[in-house]
Design an enzyme around this catalytic site. Structure first.
Site, PDB file in Angstrom:
ATOM      1  CG  HIS A   1      -8.233   2.452  -3.220  1.00 28.12           C
ATOM      2  ND1 HIS A   1      -8.034   2.108  -4.529  1.00 28.12           N
ATOM      3  CD2 HIS A   1      -8.985   3.571  -3.232  1.00 28.12           C
ATOM      4  CE1 HIS A   1      -8.638   2.982  -5.307  1.00 28.12           C
ATOM      5  NE2 HIS A   1      -9.221   3.878  -4.543  1.00 28.12           N
TER       6      HIS A   1
ATOM      7  CG  ASP B   1      -1.805   1.208   1.292  1.00 30.70           C
ATOM      8  OD1 ASP B   1      -1.890   1.933   0.292  1.00 30.70           O
ATOM      9  OD2 ASP B   1      -2.415   1.426   2.341  1.00 30.70           O
TER      10      ASP B   1
END
Length: 161
Positions: free
Chosen positions: A41, A13
């Site tokens: 996400h 991420d």
């Protein structure tokens, strides 16, 4: 025509989604160009959470055409579930486009995975069983035109499952 591109160089991420969302306000298209549904996400808009795995975050903006590009591996089950979730939350998915060159993950791919796991575990797999499932990739454009707004995506993709 100028473009803004957000590219990550890490496997984890990196905040690409956050940057994409920030830039999206001024764009006409948001394109997801690679990856699969294992990535994604979560966006929180006005206190409501949207967990996106395949659909580009631009879908949340009325002026943006969200595109799933040819480098994305699309599981139709996951895509349809995501579109259904977004639609149930009042998001218009009619602008969503999927490249005809995006690879599809179909049920036989899961069979290949299962056979591979059996092989790696030391089980002998009959040759004809492997030949039956080892075929070339299926591209989205070979099966159905993927235009969500016309209902063709729902009809065509659901017919595959």
């Amino acid at each position: 025509m100028p473009a803004t591109i957000v590219v990550g160089t890490q496997w984890g991420d990196e905040g690409k989604g956050k940057f994409t969302d920030l830039f999206a306000k001024e764009m006409s298209m948001v394109v997801r160009y690679q990856g699969g549904h294992n990535a994604g996400h979560t966006l929180v808009v006005d206190g409501e959470s949207f967990a996106l795995q395949l659909v580009p975050s631009g879908v949340l903006y009325d002026h943006i055409v969200p595109v799933i590009g040819n480098g994305v591996v699309v599981d139709p089950v996951v895509l349809l579930a995501e579109v259904d979730m977004l639609t149930a939350k009042g998001v218009d998915c009619s602008r969503l486009r999927v490249s005809g060159n995006a690879h599809l993950i179909l049920p036989y791919h899961q069979e290949i995975d299962a056979l591979t796991e059996r092989y790696l575990a030391g089980d002998e797999i009959p040759r004809e069983e492997m030949v039956a499932v080892l075929k070339r990739a299926v591209l989205a454009g070979e099966i159905v035109p993927l235009l969500v707004g016309s209902g063709e995506l729902t009809y065509g993709m659901r017919a595959l499952l």
